[in-house]
Scaffold this motif. Structure first.
Motif, short mmCIF file in Angstrom:
data_model
loop_
_atom_site.label_atom_id
_atom_site.label_comp_id
_atom_site.label_asym_id
_atom_site.label_seq_id
_atom_site.Cartn_x
_atom_site.Cartn_y
_atom_site.Cartn_z
N MET A 99 0.83 -1.22 0.00
CA MET A 99 0.00 0.00 0.00
C MET A 99 0.86 1.26 0.00
N ALA A 100 1.94 1.21 0.80
CA ALA A 100 2.85 2.38 0.85
C ALA A 100 3.48 2.59 -0.52
N THR A 101 3.87 1.46 -1.14
CA THR A 101 4.49 1.56 -2.46
C THR A 101 3.50 2.13 -3.47
N ALA A 102 2.24 1.65 -3.37
CA ALA A 102 1.22 2.15 -4.28
C ALA A 102 1.00 3.64 -4.08
N PHE A 103 1.00 4.03 -2.82
CA PHE A 103 0.79 5.44 -2.50
C PHE A 103 1.88 6.31 -3.15
N LEU A 104 3.14 5.88 -2.96
CA LEU A 104 4.26 6.67 -3.50
C LEU A 104 4.28 6.61 -5.03
N GLY A 105 4.05 5.40 -5.53
CA GLY A 105 4.09 5.20 -6.99
C GLY A 105 3.03 6.02 -7.69
#
Ligand code: ASP
Length: 940
Positions: free
Chosen positions: A596-602
């Protein structure tokens, strides 16, 4: 006229017999003459009256000789019965004369033969035939019978014998045997043994004759039946050594084949060496056993079964007692219905059968004997032989021995045997056996029930058991100390007390000395524990948590199970996990959080690129300034992160995309956050409210898969035997693991197993029977049952093999079950002491309350978030002060002080715009020199 007719008859007779005429033959000759000349007389005498008179006169005068052949040493009752029967028939003949029903008078001829003297027998029978005889009864011994038979067959004189002939049915011409054929007796014995469900037994026989008799009984056995021991009674009359051997072999079923008079002696000796009791059963083959006084042995509870041909209570037998009383002999013989033996009755019946045939023949054509020497010419046969033989064959007679009917070979085919069983009040008829219908039980259901109950009533039984709560435990000690059954309490005690009350017996508890349940030692060939106590005759019943197993059932009997159960696992309850401050993170795994964090940043990065690429995202700084030479993009990296963060938290944001591409991306992101938030919220409720207790094992498969937790069982019980003998690969594997485990995982009893589980703190699991687990988990709140049951079986009350009490005790168990007494007993003994009950693991209860420890993490996030915000605001403040100090040309400290002074003046809600000391440009496009977001506000 009378004299004249007699004279004519005599004249014709003497002419026919060659002029020989003896005075002794007077009546006989006159009668024969009358019969022979009856038709002639009728021609001569025109009037019917005188003809009848004449015929009547000569019939009365007519006699028929019948012979009774008995060996020396034969019971005097036989000759007595022979004479009594003849006497009774003649009395009846005489009593009918006044009514003008006439028939010949019988003349009994008794001859005594020397047993084994064939020559004497032959001479005696030839003397008889040469004097003239209308029928012969006897003799008894096979050799003598055969000599008489050959003479009778040749001269066509009927012979009726009454002895048991062990040979296969002969083709007899003139011989009839009233004794049921050997094959029928053997079949009756086979059927009785089958009904008694005897598959293994010991045969005790007296002589070779017995062996011949029992041969077909032994041959009828099924191939899978266990072998039968056949032992001969000793010739010297001391049977004790043999009986002792039988007792030591543990045999409880005996087939006794010997002379009727030998039976009491064998029984007396068997009683001496304690081979007669409740657990012994005898089948006595003698048809006269019921005439013996065996009351003493019946009282001992021994089950004696026998057969009888003569029914002492039948009307004919009772009537015949008068016939026996009429006869006056030198040595009076008293025959009573209960002491009337089979062969005595058969001799009596033989006379009647023969007389009936002779009388029937005499009504059609008068029968008279002829003098037939054995060595007479060929063809010298009795004229009436064939006729009388046919009458006997066709006749159906009712005698003391029941229904009489012969087949063409002269064997008796119609008779009925009573099957008798001993009871405290003597022999009782329980069934009948006929060649046509076989075994037919005559006992009603209630009679059978009554009979089984009467066996146990009033007896004092020894009950073997072992100490193991809740089945049996010692009561608290008292002064004076408790004695007898009062020392113990428990489920077993209550159960047996209930059964004893139903069946009306008393009992006494005895603990098995070794305290074992019962295992078979293959090396020694012996059983220990409760089973051993039963086998060795030291107890009548065994009761505890004794599992019914096939192996035990081969040695002892079991009642209906009083409790059903299966093997399960006893293990400790899992520790409750400590409350987790960050349990709000639990709905998603750490991986999902990272994704989720990766998706947020991406997504934020892509949004940034798209926003910069999309022309529609570039707008004039101020909408009213259409001539602006610069375009501005709202979606700076900071704003994008704020936008995606706002969406993710469900808070929304005042920055909204305008271009199609950015809107599309924003839409997808919102969809993603919608699902993520919904999933999180749904899971959060469950994760926050249910404190899940993780258990390392939840089934036997889990246990088998791992190696950390050791598992074991009670080493000498049915549970261990289950694993040892199981065909299931899983249980076999577990058995090998258990056997190889070091230290030893087997325990000496279940109690030790429970202690090991408690002390093992999750490192030891114990296989135990579910009922015992239920009891332990009710008492120990940190123990629990893991998984389901591995098998299904029951506890039963054990009794010695073929115990006569089994049916009654089984019935009582069933009755208690139906009345609900068994479950009431279980509830009583399986309950934890008051106040020590365990809390139920109620999931609802756990889910209702959330403590601060469950949700504390959220507060922590808030707290630290606030702290960080405050720190950032301080940094922002200091940064602003530094700017003011540069612009206002004052020291940073002065700037801080002036700014702080403004902040603490809470009444001021407007802040003046700071301007450079230098002439300030009027251009409001200098975005660096304003407070607030609107440059045209011009606030003071
Ligand atoms: N009840 C069992 C027995 O009769 C004992 C056990 O294995 O737990 O052997």
């Amino acid at each position: 006229m009378k004299q004249f007719l007699v004279r004519i008859c005599q004249w014709f007779i003497t002419r026919r017999r060659g002029g020989r005429y003896s005075e002794g033959d007077n009546e006989k000759v006159r009668c024969r003459g009358a019969v022979m000349f009856q038709p002639l007389l009728l021609v001569f005498l025109l009037l019917p009256g005188p003809a009848r008179y004449c015929a009547a006169k000569y019939h009365v005068a007519h006699t028929l000789r019948i012979a009774g052949l008995f060996e020396e040493g034969s019971p005097p009752e036989w000759a007595f019965a022979f004479q009594s029967a003849v006497d009774a028939i003649n009395r009846q003949t005489a009593s009918w004369a006044p009514q003008r029903v006439f028939r010949p008078t019988l003349e009994p001829v008794l001859r005594t033969l020397s047993p084994g003297d064939s020559f004497g027998t032959g001479r005696a029978v030839c003397n008889l035939t040469s004097e003239g005889v209308a029928g012969i009864i006897g003799p008894r011994q096979t050799a003598s019978t055969d000599i008489v038979r050959s003479v009778c067959d040749r001269l066509e004189i009927p012979q009726v014998v009454t002895n048991w002939d062990p040979r296969p049915p002969l083709r007899r011409a003139y011989q009839f045997n009233l004794h049921p054929d050997a094959k029928f007796i053997a079949q009756a014995l086979v059927d009785v043994l089958r009904e008694l469900k005897w598959r293994s037994y010991t045969v005790l026989y007296q002589g070779d004759e017995s062996l011949v008799r029992l041969r077909s009984v032994l041959q009828e056995r099924e191939p899978r039946d266990p072998p039968v021991a056949v032992r001969q009674l000793s010739q010297d009359g001391d049977h004790r050594p043999l009986l002792k051997e039988i007792r030591q072999s543990g045999e409880t079923r005996l087939v006794l084949d010997c002379d009727t008079d030998t039976v009491p002696e064998v029984m007396r000796q068997a009683e001496e060496i304690k081979l007669i009791g409740v657990y012994q059963s005898y089948l006595i083959t003698s048809l006269d056993t019921h005439t013996l006084d065996l009351g003493r042995y019946q009282q001992s509870g021994a089950n004696i079964t026998t057969l009888r041909l003569v029914q002492p209570d039948s009307e004919l037998v009772l009537k015949s007692m008068q016939d026996f009383q009429y006869l006056r002999t030198a040595q009076p013989i008293h025959i009573r219905p209960e002491t009337l033996r089979t062969e005595t009755a058969l001799v009596f019946d033989a006379v009647h059968v023969l007389a009936n045939a002779l009388f029937k023949g005499s009504t059609a054509q008068p029968v008279r004997e002829q003098r037939l020497p054995c060595h007479g010419g060929v063809g010298a046969v009795w004229d009436h032989g064939i006729g009388v033989r046919e009458f006997i064959r066709d006749m159906r007679h009712e005698g003391l021995s029941g229904d009489i009917l012969f087949d063409a070979s002269g064997s008796r085919v119609r008779f009925s045997l009573d099957v008798l069983e001993s009871s405290s009040s003597g022999f009782q008829r329980v069934a009948t056996w006929t060649p046509q219908e076989g075994f037919l039980s005559s006992r009603t259901e209630t009679q059978a029930q009554r009979q089984t109950q009467s066996i146990i009533e009033g007896r004092h039984l020894i009950v073997s058991s072992r100490l193991d709560a809740p089945y049996l435990r010692m009561k608290a000690p008292t002064t004076p100390p408790r004695v007898g059954n009062d020392r113990y309490e428990g489920y077993s005690m209550d159960l047996i007390a209930n059964i004893a009350e139903l069946l009306n017996f008393t009992f006494e508890f005895k603990l098995a000395p070794d305290g074992e349940y019962g295992t078979y030692d293959k090396r020694k060939g012996t059983w220990n524990g409760l089973v051993g106590e039963l086998i060795n005759g030291r107890a009548d019943l065994a009761i505890c948590d004794l599992t019914i197993t096939e192996e035990r059932q081969s040695a002892v009997d079991f009642t209906m199970p009083f409790m059903n159960l299966g093997i399960s696992i006893l293990y400790t309850k899992p520790e409750k996990p400590p409350p987790n401050l960050f349990s709000f993170l639990d709905p998603f795994t750490i991986d999902v959080w990272i994704y989720m964090a990766t998706a947020f940043l991406g997504v934020s990065a892509i949004f940034f690129v798209l926003a910069r690429m999309a022309p529609n995202e570039w707008t004039r700084p101020h909408p009213c300034d259409q001539d602006s030479s610069e375009l501005e993009n709202t979606f700076s990296l900071i704003n994008i992160l704020w936008f995606t963060m706002g969406s993710l938290m469900g808070a929304g944001c005042d920055l909204l995309p305008k271009a199609v591409s950015t809107r599309l991306l924003a839409g997808m992101w919102w969809f993603f956050t919608l699902i993520a938030i919904a999933s999180y919220t749904a899971n959060l409720a469950a994760f926050l409210t249910i404190s899940r207790m993780e258990s390392p094992i939840n089934s036997v498969q889990d246990l088998a898969k791992q190696t950390k937790i050791k598992y074991g069982t009670f080493g000498r019980g049915s549970t261990a035997a289950f694993f040892k003998n199981s065909n299931d690969s899983l249980y076999q594997r577990m058995w090998i693991v258990m056997k190889q485990a070091r230290p030893d995982v087997f325990t000496d009893d279940n109690h030790e197993g429970v202690e090991r589980v408690k002390k093992g703190k999750g490192n030891y699991a114990f296989f135990m029977e579910s009922t015992s687990i239920e009891y332990q988990t009710a008492l120990n709140c940190d123990l629990r049952k893991v998984g389901g049951q591995l098998d299904s079986k029951g506890y039963g009350i054990a009794l010695p093999r073929d115990s006569p009490y089994r049916t009654a005790v089984s019935g009582a168990v069933l009755q208690l079950q139906e009345r609900g007494n068994l479950s009431a007993l279980k509830n009583r003994w399986w309950k934890a002491p008051e106040g020590k009950e365990c809390d139920e693991d109620d999931p609802d209860k756990n889910s209702t309350e959330l403590g601060i420890l469950n949700v504390g993490g959220v507060f922590l996030v808030l707290f630290f978030g606030t702290l960080i915000a405050f720190a950032v605001s301080v940094l922002e403040f200091l940064w602003n002060c530094r700017k003011i100090a540069v612009e206002e040309m004052m020291t940073p400290w002065e700037a801080v002080v002036s700014e702080l002074r403004f902040i603490v003046q809470c009444g001021l809600d407007a802040k003046p715009v700071r301007r450079r000391r230098e002439p300030a440009p009027s251009d409001c496009s200098d975005s660096r020199l304003h407070y607030g977001s609107l440059c045209s506000s011009g606030r003071k």
